[in-house]
Structures are given as C-alpha cells and as structure tokens.
Design a protein around this motif. Structure first.
Motif, short mmCIF file in Angstrom:
data_model
loop_
_atom_site.label_atom_id
_atom_site.label_comp_id
_atom_site.label_asym_id
_atom_site.label_seq_id
_atom_site.Cartn_x
_atom_site.Cartn_y
_atom_site.Cartn_z
N TRP A 281 0.84 -1.19 0.00
CA TRP A 281 0.00 0.00 0.00
C TRP A 281 0.88 1.25 0.00
O TRP A 281 2.09 1.18 0.22
N ALA A 282 0.25 2.40 -0.25
CA ALA A 282 0.95 3.68 -0.22
C ALA A 282 0.75 4.33 1.14
O ALA A 282 -0.36 4.35 1.67
N SER A 283 1.83 4.87 1.72
CA SER A 283 1.77 5.45 3.06
C SER A 283 2.67 6.67 3.15
O SER A 283 3.75 6.71 2.55
N ASN A 284 2.21 7.67 3.91
CA ASN A 284 3.08 8.82 4.17
C ASN A 284 3.73 8.74 5.55
O ASN A 284 4.24 9.73 6.07
N SER A 285 3.72 7.54 6.14
CA SER A 285 4.38 7.33 7.43
C SER A 285 5.89 7.48 7.27
O SER A 285 6.48 7.00 6.30
N GLY A 289 11.97 5.92 8.07
CA GLY A 289 12.93 6.89 7.56
C GLY A 289 12.65 7.34 6.15
O GLY A 289 13.56 7.83 5.47
N THR A 290 11.40 7.22 5.70
CA THR A 290 11.08 7.54 4.30
C THR A 290 10.51 8.94 4.13
O THR A 290 10.13 9.31 3.02
N GLY A 291 10.42 9.74 5.19
CA GLY A 291 9.84 11.07 5.06
C GLY A 291 8.33 11.00 5.05
O GLY A 291 7.72 9.95 5.28
N THR A 292 7.69 12.13 4.74
CA THR A 292 6.24 12.19 4.79
C THR A 292 5.60 12.24 3.40
O THR A 292 4.41 12.51 3.27
N ASP A 293 6.39 11.97 2.36
CA ASP A 293 5.79 11.75 1.05
C ASP A 293 5.21 10.34 1.03
O ASP A 293 5.50 9.52 1.89
N TYR A 294 4.41 10.04 0.03
CA TYR A 294 3.82 8.70 -0.06
C TYR A 294 4.84 7.73 -0.67
O TYR A 294 5.37 7.97 -1.76
N ASP A 295 5.12 6.68 0.05
CA ASP A 295 5.98 5.60 -0.43
C ASP A 295 5.23 4.29 -0.29
O ASP A 295 4.23 4.19 0.42
N LEU A 296 5.73 3.26 -0.97
CA LEU A 296 5.09 1.96 -0.92
C LEU A 296 5.63 1.12 0.22
O LEU A 296 6.84 1.00 0.40
N PHE A 311 7.77 -3.15 5.38
CA PHE A 311 9.04 -2.89 4.74
C PHE A 311 8.81 -1.84 3.67
O PHE A 311 7.74 -1.78 3.05
N THR A 312 9.79 -0.99 3.46
CA THR A 312 9.71 -0.04 2.36
C THR A 312 10.15 -0.71 1.09
O THR A 312 11.18 -1.40 1.05
N ILE A 313 9.37 -0.54 0.02
CA ILE A 313 9.72 -1.15 -1.27
C ILE A 313 10.73 -0.27 -1.98
O ILE A 313 10.49 0.90 -2.24
N GLY A 314 11.87 -0.85 -2.29
CA GLY A 314 12.94 -0.13 -2.98
C GLY A 314 13.71 -1.08 -3.88
O GLY A 314 13.25 -2.19 -4.16
#
Length: 318
Positions: A281-285, A289-296, A311-314
């Motif tokens: 899912w997309a989250s701005n959490s 350490g991903t900041g407040t933009d939307y990441d997966l 986990f952050t998708i990268g």
C-alpha cells in the motif's frame, strides 16, 4: 503479458527485465479514443482474459460513450472486443471501472459501475455483474446493489468502485462503495451463489473502495481496504478473510491512521501452515525513515508466525 526475470548476485541488487509491451485493444494505432481501467486474469490453460472500458465504437458505428469490453488471447493474438454491458450499442451513458475474477472451473466473473438506466436503475451510478461460461458465453447481466431500482431519488445514492473474487465453490463475492452521507463512504458486500444473490449488507462503515481482493489456494478470499478515520482524516489499511465455509474473519489493522495509508493491494502464496498474505500500500508514514511523502510499504502476514514488516519497497526490497 509480462515476463519477469530476477537475478541475484553476491552484494548486487536484484534486477528485473520486462518484455516490450504489446497492444491489446484493436485500432490503438489509429483511434483517438481512450481505453482504460483494464483488469485481467490468466486461466489454467494459459489463456489471457481482459476487460476494460473503451470509447471506441466496437459495439456499433458512431458509439463513443464508455462501455465495457472483453477480449481473450489463446496465444495467437487478442480477439476482437466483445461488449460486456449489453446496452453498449444503444446507450449514451458511461460504464467504467470493470474488475474481472476467475473461478476454479475457468468461468469469468465481471463487475463494473454504470449510469445506464438498466431495469429501472436510473441515472445514478449502480454496480452490475455478468458471468462468462466457456461454451455458453456471457450470461444475463444482473444488478449488484439491492437498491438499484429504488435509490434513484435519494441524495446519496451512488454505488461505485466494485471488485470481485470467487470462493473455491464458485461463489462470487462483490464489494463496492456506497455514499453513506455527506461526510463519508461505506463499503457494501453481496455474494452470488448458484442459487442467487445474498442480502445487500454493510461491510464497513467509512470503508473506501475499491477493496483489494484475491482468492487463496485453498479456496478462501483475502480482502484489504482503506478505512477513513473521522477524527484524523487519515486512512488505515484493514484486512479480513472469508473462508470456504462462508464466514468472515475478525478484521485486523495492517497500518493504523496515525499516518495516511491508501490504495492497498493483496496477493497470497502457499497454503496450510505455509500460507502467506502479502499486502502492499501507499503510506506517508515516516517510521522507516522515508519522510512524509507517499511511499510503498509491504507487509507479510503468516498463518503461524504473525506479521513481518512493514518494509519499504525499494531496489533491494526482495
């Protein structure tokens, strides 16, 4: 059709290679019209099936409103599009947002939203269902929301963003969003057995569609959806399951509303004690350490071991 090749090396990032895209819809190289909202499945024989919304006049010359079309590819190319909504050649209303599911017998189940006044459903958005059987073709179209013919005069009457998954016994389970009032949506659900439709029931007040749905190896379905948290205005991600015995499990929160979480997807792997539910899912959490933009974000729910993640998708998320 997409083929993915993943290579792993010591200390190297995983790399993915995709085949060049091919064209599905006829006249793509010459038409000025939009073809959108594709949903596709692949059956056990390797046949690819796709539905989508198109303004192309596949159903009748001069027809330019959005309708729902179906095409298949058995390996020799895509067939000419066939209309799924039976009024495609004669109406001037919009049909869009189709979703397609496959049952264990190879039958197809399609849902979509339409503003066509089919069977007295009026000009508001309603949800429709149609089944495809090999050797028979498309069966009769059926309204999904139980008030399709009676909610036309109400202020909050749109039924939209459906999705469908099929239990191991062939029961089609449909979820969609209904406007529950001026300030919030609500998810509804209904199932289609061989005997007919169940009652139209609320699934989750403040639930947001489209819900992500998939059928597991043992015949149950897994559902993930957005939940609008009124105090914060953020969305949580929630999941639940419906087993082959027909019962819904207790809902569980994947991501809470301390941040905003949207657009879940779900896939399953394995069975029994090795059954895994994978959520993206997309989250701005900013917790990872991903900041407040939307990441997966990605989370795995195991049968016996609980949850791992998110986990952050990268580049190295595999």
């Amino acid at each position: 059709l997409v083929a993915v090749f993943v290579a792993f090396g010591a200390g190297a990032m995983a790399t993915a290679q995709f085949l060049p895209p091919g064209i599905v819809n006829y006249w793509a190289d010459v038409d000025p019209f939009d073809d959108v909202f594709a949903s596709h499945v692949i059956d056990d024989d390797g046949v690819m099936h796709v539905v989508w919304a198109s303004q192309n006049p596949y159903a009748a010359p001069g027809d330019s409103d959005a309708d729902i079309f179906y095409s298949r590819n058995e390996g020799a190319g895509w067939t000419f599009p066939v209309a799924v909504n039976p009024w495609a050649a004669t109406d001037i209303d919009i049909d869009e947002a189709p979703r397609l599911a496959l049952d264990a017998e190879g039958g197809l189940h399609c849902v979509w939203q339409s503003r066509n006044d089919a069977g007295g459903s009026g000009g508001d958005w309603d949800v429709f269902y149609r089944q495809y059987l090999a050797g028979t073709g498309w069966l009769s179209v059926e309204p999904v929301n139980g008030d399709a013919a009676t909610d036309n005069g109400s202020l909050w009457n749109d039924d939209v963003r459906p999705n469908v998954a099929v239990l191991g016994d062939g029961t089609a389970v449909v979820l969609w969003q209904k406007t529950g009032g001026a300030d919030h949506p609500a998810l509804r659900w209904r199932e289609r057995t061989k005997m007919g439709w169940s009652a139209d029931e609320e699934f989750a007040d403040y639930g947001v569609a489209p819900a992500a749905m998939t059928t597991a190896a043992e015949g149950g379905i897994v559902v993930a959806f957005q939940y609008l948290d009124p105090p914060s205005g953020n969305h949580a991600i929630v999941f639940t399951e419906k087993g082959v015995e027909g019962l819904w499990s207790r809902s569980m929160i994947i991501a809470d509303a301390t941040s905003d979480n949207r657009h879940p997807a779900v896939a399953t792997y394995g069975s029994g004690e090795d059954f895994e539910r994978h959520f993206v899912w997309a989250s701005n959490s900013s917790e990872l350490g991903t900041g407040t933009d939307y990441d997966l974000k990605h989370l795995v729910r195991y049968t016996n071991l609980g949850s791992r993640g998110p986990f952050t998708i990268g580049p190295n998320w595999l």
